[in-house]
Design a protein around this motif. Structure first.
Motif, PDB file in Angstrom:
ATOM      1  N   PHE A  50       7.484   2.557  -2.834  1.00  0.00           N
ATOM      2  CA  PHE A  50       6.254   2.406  -3.617  1.00  0.00           C
ATOM      3  C   PHE A  50       6.396   1.285  -4.635  1.00  0.00           C
ATOM      4  O   PHE A  50       5.502   0.477  -4.830  1.00  0.00           O
ATOM      5  CB  PHE A  50       5.947   3.739  -4.310  1.00  0.00           C
ATOM      6  CG  PHE A  50       4.756   3.717  -5.213  1.00  0.00           C
ATOM      7  CD1 PHE A  50       3.509   3.346  -4.748  1.00  0.00           C
ATOM      8  CD2 PHE A  50       4.877   4.100  -6.546  1.00  0.00           C
ATOM      9  CE1 PHE A  50       2.407   3.341  -5.575  1.00  0.00           C
ATOM     10  CE2 PHE A  50       3.776   4.093  -7.386  1.00  0.00           C
ATOM     11  CZ  PHE A  50       2.542   3.717  -6.905  1.00  0.00           C
TER      12      PHE A  50
ATOM     13  N   GLY B 222       4.512  -0.895 -14.234  1.00  0.00           N
ATOM     14  CA  GLY B 222       3.348  -0.041 -14.074  1.00  0.00           C
ATOM     15  C   GLY B 222       3.656   1.327 -13.497  1.00  0.00           C
ATOM     16  O   GLY B 222       2.925   2.285 -13.758  1.00  0.00           O
TER      17      GLY B 222
ATOM     18  N   THR C  64      -8.589  -7.884  -1.889  1.00  0.00           N
ATOM     19  CA  THR C  64      -9.026  -9.022  -2.695  1.00  0.00           C
ATOM     20  C   THR C  64      -9.224 -10.241  -1.786  1.00  0.00           C
ATOM     21  O   THR C  64     -10.273 -10.890  -1.815  1.00  0.00           O
ATOM     22  CB  THR C  64      -7.980  -9.345  -3.782  1.00  0.00           C
ATOM     23  OG1 THR C  64      -7.627  -8.145  -4.462  1.00  0.00           O
ATOM     24  CG2 THR C  64      -8.516 -10.350  -4.772  1.00  0.00           C
TER      25      THR C  64
ATOM     26  N   GLU D 158       4.303  -6.320  -8.336  1.00  0.00           N
ATOM     27  CA  GLU D 158       4.438  -7.709  -7.919  1.00  0.00           C
ATOM     28  C   GLU D 158       5.823  -8.319  -8.113  1.00  0.00           C
ATOM     29  O   GLU D 158       6.306  -9.041  -7.241  1.00  0.00           O
ATOM     30  CB  GLU D 158       3.359  -8.574  -8.592  1.00  0.00           C
ATOM     31  CG  GLU D 158       3.316  -8.481 -10.109  1.00  0.00           C
ATOM     32  CD  GLU D 158       2.049  -9.123 -10.672  1.00  0.00           C
ATOM     33  OE1 GLU D 158       1.030  -9.202  -9.958  1.00  0.00           O
ATOM     34  OE2 GLU D 158       2.091  -9.548 -11.846  1.00  0.00           O
TER      35      GLU D 158
ATOM     36  N   GLU E 291       0.795  -1.237   0.000  1.00  0.00           N
ATOM     37  CA  GLU E 291       0.000   0.000   0.000  1.00  0.00           C
ATOM     38  C   GLU E 291       0.824   1.281   0.000  1.00  0.00           C
ATOM     39  O   GLU E 291       0.987   1.932   1.035  1.00  0.00           O
ATOM     40  CB  GLU E 291      -0.956   0.007   1.196  1.00  0.00           C
ATOM     41  CG  GLU E 291      -2.058   1.044   1.009  1.00  0.00           C
ATOM     42  CD  GLU E 291      -3.186   0.842   2.012  1.00  0.00           C
ATOM     43  OE1 GLU E 291      -4.317   0.726   1.573  1.00  0.00           O
ATOM     44  OE2 GLU E 291      -2.920   0.782   3.231  1.00  0.00           O
ATOM     45  N   GLY E 292       1.323   1.626  -1.168  1.00  0.00           N
ATOM     46  CA  GLY E 292       2.203   2.789  -1.248  1.00  0.00           C
ATOM     47  C   GLY E 292       1.572   4.072  -1.735  1.00  0.00           C
ATOM     48  O   GLY E 292       2.195   5.124  -1.656  1.00  0.00           O
TER      49      GLY E 292
ATOM     50  N   GLY F 168       5.458  -2.434  -4.225  1.00  0.00           N
ATOM     51  CA  GLY F 168       4.094  -2.928  -4.360  1.00  0.00           C
ATOM     52  C   GLY F 168       3.886  -3.602  -5.709  1.00  0.00           C
ATOM     53  O   GLY F 168       2.954  -4.370  -5.883  1.00  0.00           O
TER      54      GLY F 168
ATOM     55  N   ILE G 154      -0.417 -13.896  -6.381  1.00  0.00           N
ATOM     56  CA  ILE G 154      -0.286 -12.665  -5.602  1.00  0.00           C
ATOM     57  C   ILE G 154      -1.561 -11.845  -5.740  1.00  0.00           C
ATOM     58  O   ILE G 154      -2.025 -11.586  -6.843  1.00  0.00           O
ATOM     59  CB  ILE G 154       0.985 -11.865  -5.978  1.00  0.00           C
ATOM     60  CG1 ILE G 154       1.031 -10.531  -5.239  1.00  0.00           C
ATOM     61  CG2 ILE G 154       1.126 -11.650  -7.471  1.00  0.00           C
ATOM     62  CD1 ILE G 154       2.404  -9.896  -5.199  1.00  0.00           C
ATOM     63  N   ASN G 155      -2.152 -11.530  -4.595  1.00  0.00           N
ATOM     64  CA  ASN G 155      -3.364 -10.719  -4.553  1.00  0.00           C
ATOM     65  C   ASN G 155      -3.233  -9.655  -3.483  1.00  0.00           C
ATOM     66  O   ASN G 155      -2.454  -9.768  -2.550  1.00  0.00           O
ATOM     67  CB  ASN G 155      -4.603 -11.579  -4.235  1.00  0.00           C
ATOM     68  CG  ASN G 155      -5.191 -12.265  -5.454  1.00  0.00           C
ATOM     69  OD1 ASN G 155      -5.439 -13.462  -5.448  1.00  0.00           O
ATOM     70  ND2 ASN G 155      -5.425 -11.500  -6.508  1.00  0.00           N
ATOM     71  N   ASN G 156      -4.061  -8.660  -3.643  1.00  0.00           N
ATOM     72  CA  ASN G 156      -4.108  -7.539  -2.713  1.00  0.00           C
ATOM     73  C   ASN G 156      -4.873  -7.920  -1.429  1.00  0.00           C
ATOM     74  O   ASN G 156      -5.667  -8.866  -1.417  1.00  0.00           O
ATOM     75  CB  ASN G 156      -4.811  -6.388  -3.447  1.00  0.00           C
ATOM     76  CG  ASN G 156      -5.186  -5.257  -2.547  1.00  0.00           C
ATOM     77  OD1 ASN G 156      -6.345  -5.131  -2.141  1.00  0.00           O
ATOM     78  ND2 ASN G 156      -4.219  -4.451  -2.217  1.00  0.00           N
TER      79      ASN G 156
HETATM   80  C1  LIG Z   1       4.257   0.827  -8.888  1.00  0.00           C
HETATM   81  C2  LIG Z   1       3.217  -0.169  -8.470  1.00  0.00           C
HETATM   82  C3  LIG Z   1       2.814  -0.229  -7.154  1.00  0.00           C
HETATM   83  C4  LIG Z   1       1.875  -1.158  -6.743  1.00  0.00           C
HETATM   84  N1  LIG Z   1       1.503  -1.171  -5.442  1.00  0.00           N
HETATM   85  C5  LIG Z   1       0.604  -2.067  -5.025  1.00  0.00           C
HETATM   86  C6  LIG Z   1       0.207  -2.113  -3.660  1.00  0.00           C
HETATM   87  O1  LIG Z   1       0.679  -1.333  -2.841  1.00  0.00           O
HETATM   88  N2  LIG Z   1      -0.713  -3.034  -3.282  1.00  0.00           N
HETATM   89  C7  LIG Z   1      -1.251  -3.915  -4.182  1.00  0.00           C
HETATM   90  O2  LIG Z   1      -2.047  -4.751  -3.790  1.00  0.00           O
HETATM   91  N3  LIG Z   1      -0.908  -3.897  -5.471  1.00  0.00           N
HETATM   92  C8  LIG Z   1       0.007  -3.000  -5.923  1.00  0.00           C
HETATM   93  N4  LIG Z   1       0.368  -3.003  -7.243  1.00  0.00           N
HETATM   94  C9  LIG Z   1      -0.239  -4.002  -8.147  1.00  0.00           C
HETATM   95  C10 LIG Z   1       0.492  -5.327  -8.057  1.00  0.00           C
HETATM   96  O3  LIG Z   1       1.563  -5.331  -8.984  1.00  0.00           O
HETATM   97  C11 LIG Z   1      -0.410  -6.499  -8.389  1.00  0.00           C
HETATM   98  O4  LIG Z   1      -1.025  -6.255  -9.588  1.00  0.00           O
HETATM   99  C12 LIG Z   1      -1.464  -6.763  -7.357  1.00  0.00           C
HETATM  100  O5  LIG Z   1      -0.905  -6.976  -6.104  1.00  0.00           O
HETATM  101  C13 LIG Z   1      -2.270  -7.966  -7.749  1.00  0.00           C
HETATM  102  O6  LIG Z   1      -3.297  -8.187  -6.816  1.00  0.00           O
HETATM  103  P1  LIG Z   1      -4.837  -8.131  -7.233  1.00  0.00           P
HETATM  104  O7  LIG Z   1      -5.011  -8.975  -8.468  1.00  0.00           O
HETATM  105  O8  LIG Z   1      -5.535  -8.692  -6.065  1.00  0.00           O
HETATM  106  O9  LIG Z   1      -5.159  -6.705  -7.477  1.00  0.00           O
HETATM  107  C14 LIG Z   1       1.312  -2.056  -7.670  1.00  0.00           C
HETATM  108  C15 LIG Z   1       1.709  -1.987  -9.002  1.00  0.00           C
HETATM  109  C16 LIG Z   1       2.643  -1.056  -9.405  1.00  0.00           C
HETATM  110  C17 LIG Z   1       3.038  -1.021 -10.833  1.00  0.00           C
END
Ligand SMILES: Cc1cc2nc3c(=O)[nH]c(=O)nc-3n(C[C@H](O)[C@H](O)[C@H](O)COP(=O)(O)O)c2cc1C
Lengths: 241, 549
Positions: B284, B504, B327, B289, B199-200, B287, B322-324
């Motif tokens: 940041f 990203g 999620t 993946e 969570e950035g 985050g 990998i999931n948030n």
């Molecule tokens: C720069 C950047 C920062 C990210 N920060 C987070 C984050 O803090 N938390 C997160 O869950 N996903 C973040 N993501 C997305 C992850 O790469 C990934 O897509 C995600 O964790 C997948 O989980 P989900 O399918 O449940 O969304 C970030 C992506 C990028 C490009």
């Protein structure tokens, strides 16, 4: 090499039908076919990281541009390595490399033998449209044979990889992030004090610019010898096979 | 613990709680804690004790109650009290069963509370995050044991797919599809599940709040995922700046292990699943993946090109799901109530709810959970209570540094993945910043660009140098030093950085610039051609000739 199980795929690069072994990258296959794709972080014989983004190509059916150095070929792939859009992006990337640090070719040891210069010429970069960032960077002349000039470094990390993957010393690494990133020796110390550095000079020879050079070279004198790399990697592969 | 034992424990705990005539819930999540809610809780407990009400009134610490702007927040049975101090304790106990004093009282009927729909936050502010019994009493771990005993992994995935759940980490990738890809991957005996709690995004605190308020829900979701994809090891990657979340998470993992809900042979089945916490240093980019996985492996937190995707080659080269946090937090209710139930909430392509961290120039700042498809206007004006001090709305920023600004004329657009993307913003992870007309949009773009520039890992050239160049150009504009050519270069850079960056971070870094250029181009032009800032925010350099820009 014992390669009975290699699968052959055919694909199209810039309208040309080519065949390739599965597992080869677009970069390798294009080179075999005589198609030039610019690059800066890639060196044959080291791992590929897809960082400089100069070798981005269009692959039909893919939304994003893909780095030719890390993307493996596949059956039926249709690749475009050169068009107006890609040229524009590549020119801008080269401009950004020049604008990031203090590349003064006229006084550089690598003037005339510099890969960055050569790529700029090939891509027709005649001037830099972006403001120069002019960072203040140190110069390390503490090693008895080599110098490190951060002003010329484009952070391609070839030195990091050759030292880790070929020499096995892992003297080099990167510290900081963004434009504050810098290649470092051991725990960020003067090169001359490094205990892990073997003094082999591989880093100097893979460095594409004048960032790493031998001492005592005057402007435009530093040429780099890279023949050892493919040789070493092939020898090792045979050993392990 | 078997399913029967679990249900038994839930019934016992519910009975125990029902014995109390009154329940006072005190928010002990980070926001209210920093306003002194621990002292409020202690004062209330002392007051209850002193009056001999220990057996009729329970005072419990709970997770986030949502309306962070008026913390410390407590709930006395069904009424909310705001800005509570320890001195208010006596008065609150005096009026138990009655309406709290007017000065403190917040009706549960106010739109902020009434218009929310809670799935992810269903237990937030209701249960004590430090007691597994409380979670169990709220039907916790039933989904896990039910899945282990009554469902095959394929059936679990089918349920998740049917729910239509999409990843809450930003990109909105279909969760069921991701799970089935990892399930099919051949890991040679080893696969991993990772929960992304990095969570950035500046201003976002949804995931932190979930972990602080209801950590077991995330653990349960991960264990179900492990069962579904065939993984027996999980990692939660949390930023070290979240000490309370980490503490509660670790405690929850220990409790779950002791209860036999994590570890070997969960629920008397052959399924093993363990979870380890890994701390991030707050970058940041970690985050992202692939950078996150590099960081867990002890390497420099830098992304690598995809493919291969983590589902194929992830942590330590093994197939990885990998999931948030959010999620995973949706999983247990989906298994408990069925995918069809979840799919009935929200819009055609965006199912369920979304948690937003509402911040900026808005009356009610805090955490809200709304069904997908509610309009931005509903969120900002009804739930959020509009702009404070009679200010005028200008834009709402969603998606953090990867997102964009939506102007007033689109306030009636529904909040869902597709609509926000169409508007040049993104859903993102849930940051929502409201801006009044005192905000300068060039300055806002510059703020986010500075964030991306300093957070760029430095690996790829377009992101490393491009963000610095764009930041420099935006700074020139806000100082009244820019020319029309500078604006052209800025637009060229936006296009180039978006299309050539490795991950990203760079790919979306131009979004705040592009979206403000799209809707507020006149503000850019005013700075450039007119050398004035319409919002009166930027100070123009007096003599541009003299300035070495
Ligand atoms: C720069 C950047 C920062 C990210 N920060 C987070 C984050 O803090 N938390 C997160 O869950 N996903 C973040 N993501 C997305 C992850 O790469 C990934 O897509 C995600 O964790 C997948 O989980 P989900 O399918 O449940 O969304 C970030 C992506 C990028 C490009």
């Amino acid at each position: 090499m014992a390669n009975q199980n290699v699968k052959i795929v055919t694909l199209v690069i810039d309208g040309k039908d080519v065949s390739a072994q599965q597992g080869q990258t677009i970069m390798q296959v294009a080179r075999e076919a005589g198609i030039y794709i610019p690059y800066m972080c890639h060196v044959e014989g080291l791992s590929n990281i897809g960082a400089c983004r100069l070798c981005l190509v269009e692959v039909q059916g893919q939304r994003r541009l893909l780095p030719a150095c890390t993307t493996e070929v596949a059956e039926g792939m249709v690749v475009t390595t050169n068009n107006e859009r890609l040229r524009k992006y590549r020119q801008m990337i080269v401009e950004m490399m020049f604008a990031e640090r203090n590349h003064v070719c006229a006084v550089c040891v690598s003037n005339g033998h510099c890969e960055l210069q050569r790529v700029a010429q090939k891509l027709g970069v005649t001037h830099v449209r972006m403001p120069y960032l002019h960072p203040k960077l140190p110069f390390d002349a503490s090693h008895e044979r080599f110098i490190l000039d951060h002003d010329r470094c484009i952070l391609c990390t070839r030195c990091v990889r050759v030292c880790d993957e070929i020499e096995g010393a892992h003297t080099w690494d990167v510290r900081g992030r963004g434009t504050e990133s810098r290649v470092i020796i051991d725990l960020d110390q003067p090169w001359g004090t490094s205990e892990s550095c073997t003094g082999c000079g591989k880093c100097v020879n893979v460095c594409p610019t004048g960032a790493l050079a031998e001492k005592g070279r005057a402007t435009a004198e530093m040429t780099k010898k890279r023949q050892f790399l493919p040789y070493l990697t092939i020898m090792r592969e045979e050993d392990w096979a | 613990m078997t399913l029967e034992e679990l249900l038994q424990r839930a019934a016992e705990e519910r009975e125990k709680q029902a014995a109390f005539r009154h329940t006072i819930r005190v928010c002990v999540a980070a926001g209210c804690l920093s306003a002194g809610s621990d002292k409020v809780k202690a004062a209330l407990q002392a007051e209850v004790e002193a009056r001999g009400l220990k057996h009729t009134c329970q005072v419990k610490g709970v997770g986030c109650l949502g309306l962070c702007s008026v913390g410390p927040l407590i709930a006395v049975d069904d009424a909310y009290c705001r800005n509570v101090t320890p001195e208010d304790a006596g008065g609150i106990i005096d009026r138990l069963g009655d309406r709290p004093a007017e000065r403190l009282y917040l009706s549960a009927e106010m739109p902020f509370f009434a218009r929310q729909q809670k799935i992810v936050l269903e237990n937030s502010g209701r249960i004590d995050p430090e007691r597994i019994e409380d979670y169990i009493a709220a039907d916790g771990y039933q989904a896990l044991l039910y899945a282990l005993h009554e469902m095959t992994p394929a059936e679990v995935i089918r349920e998740v797919t049917e729910s239509g759940l999409r990843g809450r980490g930003g990109a909105g990738y279909p969760t069921g599809l991701k799970w089935s890809t990892v399930a099919k991957a051949d890991g040679g005996g080893q696969k991993y599940v990772i929960c992304n709690a990095d969570e950035g995004d500046p201003g976002a605190f949804m995931d932190r709040s979930v972990l602080e308020s209801d950590p077991h829900r995330v653990i349960e979701g991960m264990a179900i995922a492990g069962y579904a994809v065939g993984a027996n090891r999980g990692f939660i990657y949390v930023r070290a700046e979240y000490p309370l979340a980490i503490q509660r998470l670790r405690a929850a993992i220990r409790q779950a292990e002791r209860a036999g809900l994590l570890g070997n042979e969960i629920g008397g089945t052959t399924f093993d699943f363990s979870i380890a916490v890994r701390l991030g240093a707050g970058a940041f980019v970690c985050g992202e993946e692939t950078a996150l996985m590099a960081s867990i492996e002890g390497k420099r937190g830098q992304p690598r090109p995809r493919p291969p995707y983590p589902a194929e080659s992830g942590l330590y080269g093994k197939p990885t799901l990998i999931n948030n946090v959010e999620t995973f937090a949706n999983i247990a209710p989906i298994i408990r109530k069925g995918g069809a139930w979840f799919a009935a909430i929200g819009t055609e392509k965006s199912k369920g709810t979304k948690v937003f961290a509402l911040a900026g120039d808005v009356q009610n700042t805090g955490l809200v959970e709304v069904p997908m498809g509610l309009t931005l206007r509903d969120v900002v004006f009804d739930i959020g209570g509009g702009i404070p001090n009679g200010g005028r709305f200008k834009a709402v920023q969603t998606g953090g540094p990867s997102g964009g600004c939506v102007p007033e004329q689109y306030l009636d657009m529904p909040v869902d993945y597709e609509s926000l993307t169409k508007l040049g913003s993104i859903m993102g992870s849930g940051g929502m910043i409201v801006m009044a007309d005192t905000a300068c949009m060039v300055d806002v773009a510059r703020y986010f660009m500075e964030f991306c520039m300093t957070e760029s890992c430095g690996k790829c050239v377009p992101c490393r140098v491009g963000t610095a160049q764009m930041y420099g150009l935006l700074t020139r504009i806000t100082k009244g030093l820019a020319t029309a050519e500078d604006l052209q270069l800025l637009e060229d850079l936006c296009d180039m950085v978006r299309n050539t960056s490795l991950c990203g971070l760079g790919q979306s870094a131009p979004n705040p610039v592009s979206s403000t250029l799209r809707y507020f181009r006149d503000e850019y032009l005013a700075h450039i051609a007119g050398r004035t800032c319409p919002a009166g925010k930027c100070e123009m350099v007096a003599d541009p000739e003299k300035e070495v820009a």
